[in-house]
Design a protein around this motif. Structure first.
Motif, mmCIF file in Angstrom:
data_model
loop_
_atom_site.group_PDB
_atom_site.id
_atom_site.type_symbol
_atom_site.label_atom_id
_atom_site.label_comp_id
_atom_site.label_asym_id
_atom_site.label_seq_id
_atom_site.Cartn_x
_atom_site.Cartn_y
_atom_site.Cartn_z
ATOM 1 N N PRO A 565 -7.981 5.742 -9.893
ATOM 2 C CA PRO A 565 -6.832 5.797 -8.982
ATOM 3 C C PRO A 565 -6.517 4.422 -8.405
ATOM 4 C CG PRO A 565 -8.381 7.580 -8.517
ATOM 5 C CD PRO A 565 -9.061 6.652 -9.476
ATOM 6 N N LEU A 566 -5.244 4.117 -8.267
ATOM 7 C CA LEU A 566 -4.842 2.844 -7.683
ATOM 8 C C LEU A 566 -5.043 2.878 -6.171
ATOM 9 C CD1 LEU A 566 -1.466 1.963 -9.463
ATOM 10 C CD2 LEU A 566 -3.732 1.026 -9.921
ATOM 11 N N SER A 567 -5.571 1.805 -5.629
ATOM 12 C CA SER A 567 -5.694 1.683 -4.181
ATOM 13 C C SER A 567 -4.310 1.422 -3.590
ATOM 14 C CB SER A 567 -6.641 0.536 -3.829
ATOM 15 O OG SER A 567 -6.112 -0.699 -4.293
ATOM 16 N N PRO A 568 -4.115 1.658 -2.304
ATOM 17 C CA PRO A 568 -2.773 1.516 -1.721
ATOM 18 C C PRO A 568 -2.133 0.155 -1.969
ATOM 19 C CG PRO A 568 -4.232 2.606 -0.173
ATOM 20 C CD PRO A 568 -5.088 2.160 -1.317
ATOM 21 N N GLY A 569 -2.916 -0.917 -1.892
ATOM 22 C CA GLY A 569 -2.356 -2.248 -2.064
ATOM 23 C C GLY A 569 -1.877 -2.548 -3.468
ATOM 24 N N GLU A 570 -2.271 -1.713 -4.436
ATOM 25 C CA GLU A 570 -1.867 -1.938 -5.826
ATOM 26 C C GLU A 570 -0.556 -1.242 -6.177
ATOM 27 O OE1 GLU A 570 -5.660 -2.257 -8.580
ATOM 28 O OE2 GLU A 570 -5.881 -0.554 -7.208
ATOM 29 N N TRP A 571 -0.031 -0.454 -5.257
ATOM 30 C CA TRP A 571 1.220 0.253 -5.526
ATOM 31 C C TRP A 571 2.394 -0.713 -5.443
ATOM 32 C CZ3 TRP A 571 2.346 5.936 -4.527
ATOM 33 C CH2 TRP A 571 1.239 6.733 -4.812
ATOM 34 N N ARG A 572 3.466 -0.396 -6.171
ATOM 35 C CA ARG A 572 4.680 -1.193 -6.054
ATOM 36 C C ARG A 572 5.382 -0.866 -4.740
ATOM 37 N NH1 ARG A 572 8.447 1.788 -10.718
ATOM 38 N NH2 ARG A 572 7.767 3.918 -10.264
ATOM 39 N N ALA A 573 6.123 -1.831 -4.245
ATOM 40 C CA ALA A 573 6.835 -1.630 -2.983
ATOM 41 C C ALA A 573 8.175 -0.938 -3.192
ATOM 42 C CB ALA A 573 7.039 -2.971 -2.278
ATOM 43 N N GLU A 622 -12.102 12.264 -7.763
ATOM 44 C CA GLU A 622 -11.897 10.810 -7.732
ATOM 45 C C GLU A 622 -10.948 10.417 -6.605
ATOM 46 O OE1 GLU A 622 -12.483 9.673 -12.466
ATOM 47 O OE2 GLU A 622 -10.483 10.088 -11.666
ATOM 48 N N TRP A 623 -9.886 11.193 -6.454
ATOM 49 C CA TRP A 623 -8.940 10.878 -5.384
ATOM 50 C C TRP A 623 -9.553 11.139 -4.011
ATOM 51 C CZ3 TRP A 623 -4.799 8.014 -5.360
ATOM 52 C CH2 TRP A 623 -4.109 7.790 -6.547
ATOM 53 N N LEU A 624 -10.260 12.246 -3.856
ATOM 54 C CA LEU A 624 -10.883 12.545 -2.570
ATOM 55 C C LEU A 624 -11.928 11.487 -2.209
ATOM 56 C CD1 LEU A 624 -11.324 16.420 -2.791
ATOM 57 C CD2 LEU A 624 -9.646 15.149 -1.434
ATOM 58 N N ALA A 625 -12.631 10.994 -3.214
ATOM 59 C CA ALA A 625 -13.619 9.944 -2.951
ATOM 60 C C ALA A 625 -12.937 8.678 -2.451
ATOM 61 C CB ALA A 625 -14.415 9.658 -4.221
ATOM 62 N N LEU A 626 -11.793 8.318 -3.078
ATOM 63 C CA LEU A 626 -11.062 7.134 -2.628
ATOM 64 C C LEU A 626 -10.550 7.331 -1.208
ATOM 65 C CD1 LEU A 626 -9.725 4.390 -3.035
ATOM 66 C CD2 LEU A 626 -7.821 5.561 -4.179
ATOM 67 N N LEU A 627 -10.023 8.516 -0.922
ATOM 68 C CA LEU A 627 -9.544 8.793 0.428
ATOM 69 C C LEU A 627 -10.680 8.688 1.443
ATOM 70 C CD1 LEU A 627 -7.276 11.890 -0.363
ATOM 71 C CD2 LEU A 627 -6.512 9.555 0.091
ATOM 72 N N ARG A 629 -13.443 6.825 1.135
ATOM 73 C CA ARG A 629 -13.835 5.411 1.298
ATOM 74 C C ARG A 629 -12.860 4.660 2.194
ATOM 75 N NH1 ARG A 629 -14.776 5.909 -4.283
ATOM 76 N NH2 ARG A 629 -12.876 4.747 -4.788
ATOM 77 N N LEU A 630 -11.600 5.072 2.170
ATOM 78 C CA LEU A 630 -10.588 4.405 2.987
ATOM 79 C C LEU A 630 -10.539 4.941 4.412
ATOM 80 C CD1 LEU A 630 -7.666 4.279 0.373
ATOM 81 C CD2 LEU A 630 -9.081 2.359 1.147
ATOM 82 N N GLY A 631 -11.377 5.924 4.726
ATOM 83 C CA GLY A 631 -11.397 6.497 6.066
ATOM 84 C C GLY A 631 -10.202 7.370 6.374
ATOM 85 N N LEU A 632 -9.587 7.946 5.331
ATOM 86 C CA LEU A 632 -8.380 8.746 5.503
ATOM 87 C C LEU A 632 -8.650 10.244 5.508
ATOM 88 C CD1 LEU A 632 -6.018 6.751 3.091
ATOM 89 C CD2 LEU A 632 -6.214 6.553 5.583
ATOM 90 N N LEU A 633 -9.941 10.622 5.419
ATOM 91 C CA LEU A 633 -10.287 12.036 5.332
ATOM 92 C C LEU A 633 -11.344 12.395 6.380
ATOM 93 C CD1 LEU A 633 -9.678 14.585 3.701
ATOM 94 C CD2 LEU A 633 -11.380 13.849 2.022
ATOM 95 N N PRO A 634 -11.013 12.209 7.654
ATOM 96 C CA PRO A 634 -12.020 12.506 8.693
ATOM 97 C C PRO A 634 -12.384 13.981 8.762
ATOM 98 C CG PRO A 634 -9.862 12.112 9.678
ATOM 99 C CD PRO A 634 -9.754 11.734 8.232
ATOM 100 N N HIS A 648 -1.136 12.133 2.434
ATOM 101 C CA HIS A 648 0.059 11.532 3.025
ATOM 102 C C HIS A 648 -0.302 10.308 3.860
ATOM 103 C CE1 HIS A 648 1.665 15.500 1.870
ATOM 104 N NE2 HIS A 648 2.781 14.819 1.693
ATOM 105 N N ARG A 649 -1.462 10.313 4.490
ATOM 106 C CA ARG A 649 -1.931 9.078 5.131
ATOM 107 C C ARG A 649 -2.050 7.961 4.099
ATOM 108 N NH1 ARG A 649 -6.575 12.692 7.618
ATOM 109 N NH2 ARG A 649 -5.609 13.405 9.570
ATOM 110 N N PHE A 650 -2.520 8.344 2.915
ATOM 111 C CA PHE A 650 -2.661 7.374 1.830
ATOM 112 C C PHE A 650 -1.303 6.795 1.442
ATOM 113 C CE2 PHE A 650 -2.568 6.257 -2.637
ATOM 114 C CZ PHE A 650 -3.720 5.509 -2.809
#
Length: 725
Positions: A565-573, A622-627, A629-634, A648-650
């Motif tokens: 999965p692409l991290s947020p910073g790798e997405w196009r604007a 894989e996506w839940l793991a990334l979320l 690691r980013l602290g988006l799934l408290p 959606h936080r992602f």
């Protein structure tokens, strides 16, 4: 070789790549059939030679191409004899602007941008001394006319499209809802969502949630049903893309409705009671949305309303609408009237009526004048309610407002296919070639534009289509935006695997789009999911067309092994970022794996259930793991509602200019609105929005939903953190 050369000259591909490094040759009879649809006979070696000779002769004698497209820094490639006089007739009727081709503009490969500019400006007006380059690149945006006169006396005229370089972009980052309007029923709906519901949703979400837009499904006019053959509920197989469907009208909002008296008032009240029963059957009794039943009630009510005379002011507004929409509206309304009498299959209409320009059709315009006026009036009412919905959105503080959707094509039996026969390719259908996900390819049953016919008209049908759609839009989503570059044509009677690509003039298609978007001040979003040829996304980005990025598809496919999965910073604007779409599983179904079970029950899986479950579980993990690691799934990975918030936080961590929330996701709906690959096995396009237990919810219940409010509080809290890049 001759046939291949002829195909190349007309933009017909003789091979394609279903996967990198693998080339498939197009069958010869497909090439012959596609060329025939373009008016070129390639059936024999002799006809091929004759067609090549005609093409070369035409190119040699042609002073101007069928259409000339110019934008800043991108003058067209022309072959003009030295000393050719050029004049431009501006679309506003101003005096002609003149210029003369300088040395260096001769030869097939010479570009006007290479000509030496000798422009003379006096008071801002170009004079006789202007070179061709200076003339064309100094014009204001618009659809002008170019006139040329060569020293040998040859003269030519061509449409001249002067386009801005880029589409307008929203100045700020925004978020909003994505919704299928028919699925959004309120306490005032007549069995399906309507334009009043759309205005309410826009006003509420703009004011209460700080939303910047509402994206909806295509509202194009549908091909009407017949006894035993209900209307196709798909918004993507319309009769006309040029006019909206009056089934979306809020009847009580038509001003003349309240003026009904006597028996007409009594019948109208009975229809209101029937509409209430129809709405209740959908929201409380589990019935599917029945478009035909809704329209039967609304049509009868509208017949009553039409007996009320328009006030002078409204009559004047209606006359203005008729004048503005002109021939396109006349044709659409006449088709609707004739379809009521003879059925929608216009190819079998009697007495020459299949030809919109025949003498028989001219007589029919008089014979059906009143009924055609009824359909013109319906188009006007729908247009006024669309305008009201967009005003409600903007008044609520939305920066964009309504995002309309342009379907990729039209139904072959519909109004547009009848009225615009000259610009649609007869006997052809668009679709998709075989790929890694669908070895059989796809045939969508929609006739394609003829690129040569579009150019010959100066892209007038395309411009007219866009102007109609952009009248009351803050943005336009273009389904299968890759079709501006090329489309997969499938000859009638052949399998999708036996099709081929036909290329369009992307410079012209994008130029016309930029011109109309510039005039309307609208953002343009391209649905660029699926197979995209190299360079297309890059060109769309350069021209200011936002892409569509769906979270589950945003992975790094370049390295070896499984794509991560692409991290947020790798997405196009420059994109509209979403978690899902109307053609994909809802987020709750994706997180729980319910969508796999549904496809298994319907026999849609291409591998064993256990294997499909395992692969799906790995992807979600894989996506839940990334979320995590980013602290988006408290809330933890086991909390479904928390996981929906997390995705959606992602999205709001990415640089995307627009972030869309699929409205059914906000209340936990597990069912897809459309399940590709099914027809009557699944109720596509007929489901109301429902909660996590499958209980249908009205608009009033949606806005009061604690689950929706909790999700949108998260979105509103995070969305204003940054402005657009």
């Amino acid at each position: 070789m001759g046939r291949a050369r002829l195909a190349e000259l007309h933009g017909v591909a003789t091979s394609y790549e279903p996967a990198p490094g693998r080339t498939v040759q197009v069958p010869e009879d497909t090439v012959v059939a596609v060329l025939a649809a373009l008016g070129v006979d390639a059936s024999t070696p002799e006809s091929v030679r004759e067609a090549l000779d005609r093409h070369e002769s035409r190119q040699r004698d042609q002073l101007l191409p069928p259409c000339v497209v110019v934008r800043p820094g991108k003058a067209p490639r022309l072959s003009l004899p030295e000393g050719t006089a050029l004049r431009v007739r501006p679309e506003d009727g101003a005096p002609h602007t003149r210029g003369r081709a300088a040395a260096g503009t001769r030869g097939a490969d010479s570009a006007l941008t290479e000509a030496r500019t000798e422009s003379v400006h006096r008071g801002g007006v170009l004079t006789e001394g202007t070179t061709a380059e200076g003339l064309l690149t100094a014009l204001p945006p618009g659809a002008h006319t170019l006139l040329a006169e060569a020293p040998d006396g040859r003269r030519a005229t061509a449409p001249l499209i002067v386009a801005p370089d880029r589409m307008p972009l929203s100045p700020v980052r925004s978020h909003g809802f994505l919704v299928q309007l028919y699925s959004l029923l309120s306490a005032r709906s007549w069995g399906m969502g309507d334009l009043g519901d759309l205005a309410d949703l826009a006003a509420w979400s703009g004011r209460a949630l700080g939303a910047g837009f509402v994206q909806i499904n295509p509202l194009h006019a549908a091909v009407p049903g017949t006894p035993g053959a209900p209307t196709d509920p798909s918004p993507y197989r319309p009769s006309s893309r040029r006019f909206p469907d009056p089934v979306h009208l809020r009847i009580e909002d038509v001003p003349e409705f309240v003026q009904l008296r006597g028996p007409a008032r009594e019948r109208a009240d009975q229809l209101l009671e029937a509409a209430t029963a129809l709405r209740t059957s959908v929201l409380r009794e589990g019935a599917l949305i029945d478009r035909d039943a809704v329209w039967a009630l609304k049509r009868e009510a509208l017949e009553l309303v039409r007996t009320v005379p328009l006030s002078p002011g409204r009559r004047a507004a209606y006359c203005d609408f008729l004048a503005e929409r002109g021939q396109a509206l006349e044709d659409h309304a006449l088709w609707c009237a004739l379809a009521e009498t003879h059925g929608p299959g216009w190819r079998t209409w009697p007495g020459g009526l299949a030809d919109p320009r025949s003498a028989a059709t001219a007589r029919a315009r008089t014979e059906h004048l009143d009924r055609a006026d009824f359909h013109c009036w319906l188009a006007w009412l729908t247009d006024t309610q669309l305008a009201a919905a967009q005003r409600a959105a903007l008044d609520a503080g939305m920066g964009i407002g309504l995002v309309h959707d342009l379907a990729v094509g039209v139904h072959p039996s519909g109004a547009d296919a009848w009225a615009l026969q000259d610009v649609f390719a007869s006997g052809m259908s668009i679709g998709a070639p075989p790929d890694a996900f669908n070895s059989r390819g796809q045939d969508w049953g929609l006739p394609p534009w003829r690129p040569d016919a579009l150019a010959a008209t100066g892209y007038a049908p395309y411009r007219d289509l866009l102007r109609g759609l952009l009248r009351h839009a803050g943005a336009l989503r273009i389904d299968h935006v890759m079709g501006l570059f090329r489309l997969w044509w499938v000859p009638e009677g052949r399998e999708p695997t036996e099709g081929c690509y036909v290329r369009y003039d992307a410079e012209a298609m994008l130029g016309v789009l930029a011109l109309e978007a510039h005039r309307a001040g609208t953002v343009v979003i391209g649905e660029d999911l699926g197979t995209v040829e190299p360079g297309v996304r890059e060109e769309l980005e350069r021209r200011g067309v936002l892409g569509t990025s769906v979270m589950w598809f945003e992975r790094n496919y370049n390295g070896a092994g499984a794509a991560r999965p692409l991290s947020p910073g790798e997405w196009r604007a420059d994109c509209l970022a979403t978690v899902t779409t109307h053609d994909l599983p809802s987020t709750a179904a994706r997180l729980t794996g319910d969508h796999v079970e549904l496809r298994h029950r319907l026999g849609l899986l291409t591998r064993p259930l256990a294997e499909e479950r395992a692969a799906d579980a790995v992807e979600v993990a894989e996506w839940l793991a990334l979320l995590g690691r980013l602290g988006l799934l408290p809330e933890g990975p086991g909390d479904e509602e928390g996981a929906v918030k997390a995705v959606h936080r992602f999205l709001l961590r990415t640089p995307a200019r627009m972030v869309g929330v699929w409205l059914p996701d906000a209340v936990g709906d597990r069912r897809p609105q459309n399940l590709p690959g099914t027809w009557d096995q699944y109720p596509n396009w007929r489901l109301p929005i429902a909660d996590a237990e499958g209980r249908p919810m009205s608009l009033e219940e949606l806005v009061a939903s604690p689950r929706l409010r909790a999700l949108m509080a998260e979105v509103a809290r995070l969305a204003p953190r940054q402005s657009a890049p």
